[in-house]
Design a protein around this motif. Structure first.
Motif, PDB file in Angstrom:
ATOM      1  N   ILE A   1      -7.209  -0.171   3.840  1.00 15.60           N
ATOM      2  CA  ILE A   1      -6.745  -1.145   4.838  1.00 15.60           C
ATOM      3  C   ILE A   1      -7.912  -1.589   5.712  1.00 15.60           C
ATOM      4  O   ILE A   1      -8.073  -2.779   6.020  1.00 15.60           O
ATOM      5  CB  ILE A   1      -5.621  -0.523   5.697  1.00 15.60           C
TER       6      ILE A   1
ATOM      7  N   SER B   1       6.062   0.856   4.348  1.00 21.06           N
ATOM      8  CA  SER B   1       5.284  -0.262   4.871  1.00 21.06           C
ATOM      9  C   SER B   1       5.257  -0.301   6.397  1.00 21.06           C
ATOM     10  O   SER B   1       4.308  -0.828   6.981  1.00 21.06           O
ATOM     11  CB  SER B   1       5.788  -1.595   4.309  1.00 21.06           C
TER      12      SER B   1
ATOM     13  N   ASP C   1       1.498   6.278  -1.862  1.00 21.78           N
ATOM     14  CA  ASP C   1       0.494   5.548  -1.085  1.00 21.78           C
ATOM     15  C   ASP C   1      -0.732   5.273  -1.947  1.00 21.78           C
ATOM     16  O   ASP C   1      -1.060   6.044  -2.852  1.00 21.78           O
ATOM     17  CB  ASP C   1       0.029   6.372   0.121  1.00 21.78           C
TER      18      ASP C   1
ATOM     19  N   ILE D   1       3.284  -7.320   4.049  1.00 21.53           N
ATOM     20  CA  ILE D   1       3.151  -5.914   3.672  1.00 21.53           C
ATOM     21  C   ILE D   1       4.518  -5.457   3.188  1.00 21.53           C
ATOM     22  O   ILE D   1       5.444  -5.279   3.974  1.00 21.53           O
ATOM     23  CB  ILE D   1       2.633  -5.064   4.839  1.00 21.53           C
TER      24      ILE D   1
ATOM     25  N   LEU E   1      -5.908   5.392   1.707  1.00 19.44           N
ATOM     26  CA  LEU E   1      -5.103   4.325   2.305  1.00 19.44           C
ATOM     27  C   LEU E   1      -5.765   3.705   3.537  1.00 19.44           C
ATOM     28  O   LEU E   1      -5.919   2.484   3.626  1.00 19.44           O
ATOM     29  CB  LEU E   1      -3.712   4.867   2.664  1.00 19.44           C
ATOM     30  N   GLU E   2      -6.147   4.523   4.503  1.00 15.17           N
ATOM     31  CA  GLU E   2      -6.709   3.962   5.737  1.00 15.17           C
ATOM     32  C   GLU E   2      -8.042   3.261   5.472  1.00 15.17           C
ATOM     33  O   GLU E   2      -8.322   2.206   6.057  1.00 15.17           O
ATOM     34  CB  GLU E   2      -6.858   5.059   6.786  1.00 15.17           C
TER      35      GLU E   2
ATOM     36  N   VAL F   1       2.203   1.329   7.343  1.00 16.73           N
ATOM     37  CA  VAL F   1       1.030   0.501   7.060  1.00 16.73           C
ATOM     38  C   VAL F   1       0.903  -0.618   8.088  1.00 16.73           C
ATOM     39  O   VAL F   1      -0.203  -0.950   8.527  1.00 16.73           O
ATOM     40  CB  VAL F   1       1.105  -0.064   5.637  1.00 16.73           C
TER      41      VAL F   1
ATOM     42  N   PRO G   1       0.792  -1.231   0.000  1.00 16.87           N
ATOM     43  CA  PRO G   1       0.000   0.000   0.000  1.00 16.87           C
ATOM     44  C   PRO G   1       0.827   1.285   0.000  1.00 16.87           C
ATOM     45  O   PRO G   1       0.312   2.350  -0.320  1.00 16.87           O
ATOM     46  CB  PRO G   1      -0.810  -0.109   1.297  1.00 16.87           C
ATOM     47  N   SER G   2       2.117   1.178   0.385  1.00 15.32           N
ATOM     48  CA  SER G   2       2.987   2.357   0.395  1.00 15.32           C
ATOM     49  C   SER G   2       4.375   1.927  -0.047  1.00 15.32           C
ATOM     50  O   SER G   2       4.940   0.974   0.488  1.00 15.32           O
ATOM     51  CB  SER G   2       3.050   2.966   1.801  1.00 15.32           C
TER      52      SER G   2
END
Length: 330
Positions: A230, A258, A222, A247, A226-227, A261, A213-214
């Motif tokens: 997840i 990461s 990102d 991750i 993102l949040e 994340v 994700p990052s």
């Protein structure tokens, strides 16, 4: 497992006939004997139309899968476990690598830049129709079965690093207006349906997923939302029975990518969580002791030092990675 040290998946381009060779056996055996407890193989292409690289292995046929049996046996003799990483490049490709057909993706927009594999611009992809998606899922499920038949301890479904599944996650790439694009839930749908198919084909405890994700793309990159992504994706993974999650941030700074994340993910993910990227021993121990990571990955350090795991455990000095080391598979 003998320790918490994982050799991360790294593309090596030493499979001219898309199969494992004696050099492949020696390469992975040395890392297993050198202290890795778990090896994640280089990406192995699930179908000839999923390729995007020069001389990478495939796992579409029984012959291709069984070429890895000597690798698996050697790693096991050395006391380690090995997972097969299942890979579809999507638009990070060119028709030079897909048998002349256009690559497929979430979009019909080509990736920016030049493809270092053939010195040409990335090929213009064809956006998958919803009716075609089960065919892609079946490619992964078929390859997963072949991998376990070849003796692998499990499979890792590659959903990161800008490849096919990530092209659905990423709202900068995914420009669809159907049920596979737009909202967070829609952008996760392709991944969840694919995973459902794989989990129906092989035992759930044999499956791991990699996401990124990052990462660093000339700056921190990102996932949009993102949040929220997840928060939707990880509970859905767990609800389906997945219990191993990697991750990844490739060669980026872990704590800037990461590692952030992982800190979002851990409250949602009580099961096995894997991450890293060239951490020091003290940093890795800190992530494990704080309960953030269960296993820690290293990549280029294992290219530079086949016995990196043992050196890390003993506190011995290690060689620094140099790109010249990529010239041979040793």
């Amino acid at each position: 497992m003998k320790n918490r040290i994982v050799m991360s998946a790294m593309t090596r381009n030493f499979s001219p006939d898309h199969v494992a060779t004696e050099k492949t056996v020696n390469y992975y055996e040395a890392r297993a004997a050198g202290g890795a407890a778990l090896i994640l193989t280089e990406g192995i292409i699930v179908h000839s139309t999923a390729d995007g690289y020069v001389d990478v292995p495939h796992i579409q046929t029984t012959e291709q899968a069984q070429s890895w049996r000597p690798v698996v046996d050697a790693v096991h003799r050395a006391g380690a476990k090995i997972f097969c990483q299942l890979w579809h490049c999507g638009r990070i490709s060119h028709s030079d690598f897909t048998g002349g057909v256009p690559p497929v993706s979430s979009t019909n927009q080509a990736a920016a830049g030049m493809n270092r594999q053939n010195g040409k611009p990335f090929g213009t992809p064809r956006a998958l129709g919803a009716e075609e998606m089960p065919d892609i899922y079946s490619m992964f499920a078929h390859s997963a079965r072949l991998a376990l038949d070849a003796g692998f301890d499990g499979v890792q479904v590659h959903m990161g690093h800008g490849y096919l599944v990530d092209q659905f996650f990423d709202a900068r790439v995914n420009d669809r207006t159907d049920r596979y694009g737009g909202t967070v839930e829609n952008r996760c749908r392709f991944a969840l349906e694919l995973l459902e198919c794989v989990l129906a084909a092989v035992p759930k405890e044999k499956v791991m997923v990699r996401i990124s994700p990052s990462r660093d793309m000339g700056g921190i990159y990102d996932w949009p939302d993102l949040e929220e992504m997840i928060g939707h994706l990880l509970p859905a993974f767990r609800g389906m029975g997945l219990r191993m999650l990697d991750i990844s941030c490739a060669a980026a700074d872990y704590f800037a990518t990461s590692g952030r994340v992982v800190r979002m993910a851990r409250p949602l993910w009580p099961s096995c969580l894997i991450g890293g990227a060239s951490l020091t021993r003290a940093q890795a121990e800190g992530e494990v002791e704080s309960g953030l990571l269960d296993l820690v990955t290293w990549g280029r350090s294992f290219i530079a030092n086949p016995d990196f795991g043992a050196r890390l455990a003993d506190g011995r000095p290690v060689k620094e990675f140099d790109r010249a080391m990529l010239a041979d598979l040793i």
